[in-house]
Motif scaffolding. Structure first.
Motif, short mmCIF file in Angstrom:
data_model
loop_
_atom_site.label_atom_id
_atom_site.label_comp_id
_atom_site.label_asym_id
_atom_site.label_seq_id
_atom_site.Cartn_x
_atom_site.Cartn_y
_atom_site.Cartn_z
N PRO A 157 46.00 35.43 44.83
CA PRO A 157 44.75 36.11 45.17
C PRO A 157 44.17 36.79 43.94
O PRO A 157 44.92 37.27 43.08
N LEU A 158 42.87 36.83 43.84
CA LEU A 158 42.20 37.50 42.72
C LEU A 158 40.85 38.01 43.21
O LEU A 158 40.00 37.22 43.62
N ILE A 159 40.69 39.33 43.17
CA ILE A 159 39.49 39.98 43.69
C ILE A 159 39.03 41.01 42.66
O ILE A 159 39.85 41.72 42.07
N ILE A 160 37.71 41.10 42.43
CA ILE A 160 37.15 42.14 41.57
C ILE A 160 36.02 42.83 42.32
O ILE A 160 35.33 42.22 43.13
N ALA A 161 35.88 44.14 42.07
CA ALA A 161 34.84 44.89 42.77
C ALA A 161 34.41 46.06 41.90
O ALA A 161 35.17 46.56 41.07
#
Length: 497
Positions: free
Chosen positions: A325-329
């Protein structure tokens, strides 16, 4: 990009299918799902090597494993190859780690201003038995305790026996990491700094032992737990490298259907426990008034088979092992966006320095990664996504690239594998020897060889591993030593592994 604070959350062994925002109808990850909804999610992100030490060394340096020669869990990064932590320090940013690093030693210059509750490889050496690859050594599932002289269950036997609800050193460690992160964030809210800070919060969940806190384990009744895909003996892939992996780890001697469901429930419970801890840290960030000035990245070092294809843990280039998983915010990041273009963990080096308003150093090193902020915002970043594996369970070096819908795996000395991930997302139909796909295989191999000479890298890995084994007394000494837990939990928690 304007510099902002950054928190990089990292987990250990979180396969990307085990999150609600990645399509799981079973695993409950509400905090990470909310993070994805207010940020950008990368649907096809990859580890650059599906094992803790090489993956984290590659992520830290922004370079591939064959370049830095951190092949396995016994060749840890020692800070001599510069990483993003060194870059941030030299540009004046406060850079702190909390939790698992899995580098060589706390006394090395790992680039951080402070390491809080660091976990490095055991005794600065790590796990050596994964280097015994040439003779297809079956890894023992017991070891003799140095203090007690008793046989202690380890490896696959331990994984099957321990799984369930309860408590463990790992659970306690993650709770302590969470508490330390809350304290650190609150300590920064009154700080007047002219440069943004970077905090690396690195949990050990959902890495085995697959023991989850009871309240999270109970969320997953066994009759609702599906059996692994391609688990039946007649369903499993028969590529020689995969067959060898199953024989080396020998999970089938320890798992029956009830233990499979119990282990998967334990893993899912750990995923929700991890999500809970991340939620606590994000809430503290919000309450401290720093959320608007802080970008967030979430990633894992590699995935987990969870019994798929008769394999547990990681150690292959299948999607469940190498996909993460890879998420940026945060500021300047599109909300609710999903990126299907393949990316990998070497992209985190340019992403991290970009987030804090800095540039890649002009030090003569070529960094293959691209800033994920550029990818999220639609800037052209054409490149080939690459991964490799040279450690426990493998009888030869294996190298993977993504080219559009195609996933190509080159095994030195063996037939390649090829999968059409659009038509075959479960990788059940191997086209590696299909005559009608010879042209695409040739194209993929040419792209691979632009990145690495696989035969040369394979030989270098074997040579380095043989030399390391000899330094530690030879093959028999390493076998007697057994498959130790690869992290120095005794150093962190004051207990004997």
């Amino acid at each position: 990009m304007d510099g902002k604070n950054l928190i990089l959350f990292m987990s250990d062994e979180h396969t990307r299918s085990a999150l609600g925002c990645y399509g799981s109808e079973i695993v409950q990850t509400p905090n990470l799902d909310k993070l994805a909804a207010r940020g950008t999610r990368f649907a096809t992100a990859y580890s650059n090597s599906p094992l803790c030490v090489p993956s984290r060394a590659s992520l830290s340096t922004g370079r591939y494993v064959h370049e830095i020669r951190c092949w396995d869990n016994g060749h840890p990064w020692d800070g001599t190859e510069p990483g993003w932590s060194h870059r941030l320090r030299e540009t004046g940013h406060k850079t702190v780690s909390i939790g698992k690093l899995h580098f060589r030693h706390v006394d090395d210059d790992n680039g951080f201003d402070e390491e809080i509750l660091p976990m490095h490889v055991r005794f600065g050496v790590g796990d050596l038995i994964g280097m015994l690859r040439k003779n297809k050594t079956t890894y023992p599932s017991t070891k003799t305790s140095a203090k007690q002289g008793q046989e202690v269950v380890s490896g696959p036997a331990m994984m099957a026996k321990a799984a369930g609800g309860g408590d463990s050193n790992h659970i306690d460690y993650d709770r302590r990491i969470t508490a330390a992160a809350l304290d650190w964030i609150n300590s920064q809210k009154e700080r007047n700094a002219d440069r943004p800070w970077m905090l690396f919060v690195s949990f050990v969940s959902p890495h085995f032992p697959l023991i989850a806190p009871q309240e999270f384990y109970d969320l997953y009744p066994h009759d609702k737990i599906p059996m692994p895909k391609q688990y039946g003996q007649d369903e499993r892939p028969n590529h020689p490298t995969v067959v060898a992996n199953r024989e080396i780890w020998n999970y089938d001697d320890y798992f029956d259907e009830a233990k499979v469901r119990r282990a998967r429930a334990g893993y899912y419970g750990l995923c929700t426990f991890l999500d809970h801890n991340i939620g606590l840290v994000l809430n503290a960030l919000e309450e401290s008034g720093q959320a608007d000035d802080t970008r967030i990245v979430y990633a894992s070092d590699h995935g987990d088979h969870l019994g798929d294809r008769g394999i547990w843990s990681c150690s292959t280039l299948y999607e469940e092992s190498i996909g993460v998983p890879l998420i940026i915010a945060g500021a300047d990041i599109p909300q609710g966006k999903v990126i299907n273009e393949p990316v990998s963990l070497v992209d985190l080096y340019p992403t991290i320095v970009d987030a804090l308003g800095e540039k890649i150093p002009a030090n003569g090193i070529t960094y293959p990664g691209k800033s994920l902020f550029d990818v999220a915002n639609g800037l052209p970043v054409k490149r080939t996504v690459f991964s490799e594996y040279h450690a426990g369970g493998s009888i030869t070096g294996s190298f993977m690239i993504r080219e559009g819908k195609w996933k190509y795996i080159y095994h030195v000395g063996f037939a390649p594998q090829l999968f059409d991930l659009d038509a075959d997302p479960d990788e059940a139909n191997d086209l590696g020897e299909s005559a009608e796909h010879a042209e695409i295989r040739a194209k993929c191999e040419a792209l691979l060889r632009e990145i690495v000479d696989p035969e040369r890298a394979n030989q270098q890995a074997f040579d380095d591993q043989e030399a390391t084994v000899e330094r530690h007394g030879g093959v028999e000494a390493v076998i007697r030593r057994g498959h130790y837990p690869e992290h120095a939990m005794d150093r962190v928690l004051g207990v004997e592994n």
